[in-house]
Design a protein around this motif. Sequence first.
Motif, short mmCIF file in Angstrom:
data_model
loop_
_atom_site.label_atom_id
_atom_site.label_comp_id
_atom_site.label_asym_id
_atom_site.label_seq_id
_atom_site.Cartn_x
_atom_site.Cartn_y
_atom_site.Cartn_z
N LEU A 11 96.22 87.56 81.83
CA LEU A 11 95.10 88.39 81.40
C LEU A 11 95.44 89.85 81.64
N ASP A 12 95.02 90.70 80.75
CA ASP A 12 95.33 92.12 80.83
C ASP A 12 94.06 92.94 80.71
N SER A 13 93.94 93.95 81.54
CA SER A 13 92.85 94.90 81.38
C SER A 13 93.37 96.10 80.60
N SER A 14 92.50 96.64 79.77
CA SER A 14 92.82 97.83 78.98
C SER A 14 91.60 98.74 79.00
N VAL A 15 91.85 100.02 78.82
CA VAL A 15 90.79 101.01 78.86
C VAL A 15 90.87 101.86 77.59
N PHE A 16 89.72 102.08 76.97
CA PHE A 16 89.65 102.91 75.77
C PHE A 16 88.82 104.15 76.10
N LEU A 17 89.41 105.33 75.90
CA LEU A 17 88.71 106.60 76.12
C LEU A 17 88.11 107.02 74.78
N LEU A 18 86.80 107.02 74.70
CA LEU A 18 86.12 107.15 73.41
C LEU A 18 85.38 108.47 73.28
N GLY A 19 85.41 108.99 72.07
CA GLY A 19 84.65 110.20 71.75
C GLY A 19 83.21 109.87 71.43
N ASN A 53 81.86 109.42 68.69
CA ASN A 53 81.74 108.45 67.61
C ASN A 53 82.12 107.02 68.03
N GLY A 54 82.44 106.82 69.32
CA GLY A 54 82.80 105.49 69.78
C GLY A 54 84.22 105.08 69.45
N LYS A 55 85.04 106.05 69.03
CA LYS A 55 86.44 105.77 68.66
C LYS A 55 87.38 106.60 69.53
N VAL A 56 88.61 106.11 69.67
CA VAL A 56 89.63 106.90 70.37
C VAL A 56 90.03 108.06 69.47
N THR A 57 90.47 109.16 70.11
CA THR A 57 90.94 110.31 69.35
C THR A 57 92.38 110.09 68.91
N ASN A 58 93.19 109.51 69.78
CA ASN A 58 94.58 109.21 69.44
C ASN A 58 95.07 108.06 70.31
N GLU A 59 96.31 107.62 70.07
CA GLU A 59 96.84 106.45 70.76
C GLU A 59 96.91 106.62 72.27
N SER A 60 97.06 107.85 72.76
CA SER A 60 97.15 108.05 74.21
C SER A 60 95.80 107.80 74.90
N ALA A 107 86.46 116.75 78.26
CA ALA A 107 85.08 116.85 77.77
C ALA A 107 84.84 116.03 76.51
N ASN A 108 85.88 115.84 75.68
CA ASN A 108 85.68 115.09 74.44
C ASN A 108 85.55 113.59 74.69
N VAL A 109 85.89 113.12 75.89
CA VAL A 109 85.74 111.70 76.21
C VAL A 109 84.32 111.48 76.73
N GLN A 110 83.52 110.79 75.92
CA GLN A 110 82.12 110.55 76.27
C GLN A 110 81.91 109.19 76.92
N ARG A 111 82.80 108.24 76.59
CA ARG A 111 82.66 106.87 77.10
C ARG A 111 84.04 106.35 77.47
N ILE A 112 84.08 105.55 78.53
CA ILE A 112 85.32 104.89 78.94
C ILE A 112 85.02 103.40 78.99
N ALA A 113 85.59 102.66 78.04
CA ALA A 113 85.31 101.22 77.91
C ALA A 113 86.40 100.41 78.61
N PHE A 114 85.97 99.42 79.40
CA PHE A 114 86.88 98.55 80.15
C PHE A 114 86.88 97.17 79.51
N THR A 115 88.07 96.67 79.21
CA THR A 115 88.19 95.40 78.51
C THR A 115 89.19 94.49 79.23
N ILE A 116 89.04 93.19 78.98
CA ILE A 116 90.02 92.20 79.44
C ILE A 116 90.39 91.34 78.25
N THR A 117 91.68 91.13 78.07
CA THR A 117 92.15 90.28 76.98
C THR A 117 93.14 89.25 77.53
#
Length: 193
Positions: free
Chosen positions: A42-50, A52-59, A101-111
């Motif tokens: 199992l892997d945890s991943s984090v998405f830094l979201l603007g 609009n609920g989307k990442v700005t770029n792959e980093s 400042a452009n990161v409004q949400r940080i989503a934590f996931t497990i896959t």
Amino acid sequence: MAVSLSKGQKVDLTKNNPGLKKAVVGLGWDTNKYDGGNDFDLDSSVFLLGENGKVTNESDFVFYNNPKGGNNSVEHTGDNRTGAGDGDDEQVKIDLGSVPANVQRIAFTITIHEAESRNQNFGQVSNAYARIFNEETGEELIRYDLGEDFSIETALVVGELYRHNGEWKFSAIGSGYQGGLAALATDFGLQVG
């Protein structure tokens, strides 16, 4: 004393813990014994979201192969390939004051790595949880036990930190997805090829 959350609940993180600068999100799980013949990874991943609920770029997609994001304000501490033992299986460190400042949400996931080919899903995973603790003191602030609500899903959005009126709050989401990490990444605005 940690605040214990149920699915759908939200709690103030920084308002309830004034002076909190560095938080760690610990994610843990156990796999049920079964005779499928394949190990679980199992892997945890984090998405830094603007906004609009989307990442700005792959980093802005932080995981074991891209362990730092958000100008190094978010750091994944590494991959645990077995989930064995007590305590957190994987951790993500967050310097709350340094998140861009452009990161409004940080989503934590497990896959589940290679879930389809290994015929695995979250119905075979138990005791999954997320907790947030103060890196400087070790004090556990928030705990969210996901329960056993999943059967065929191969990816989970556990919860997210989000900005609200200058403070950070945590939302216990607990949503399951089919399609693994690729489905999550696409939803969060990454091109999966």
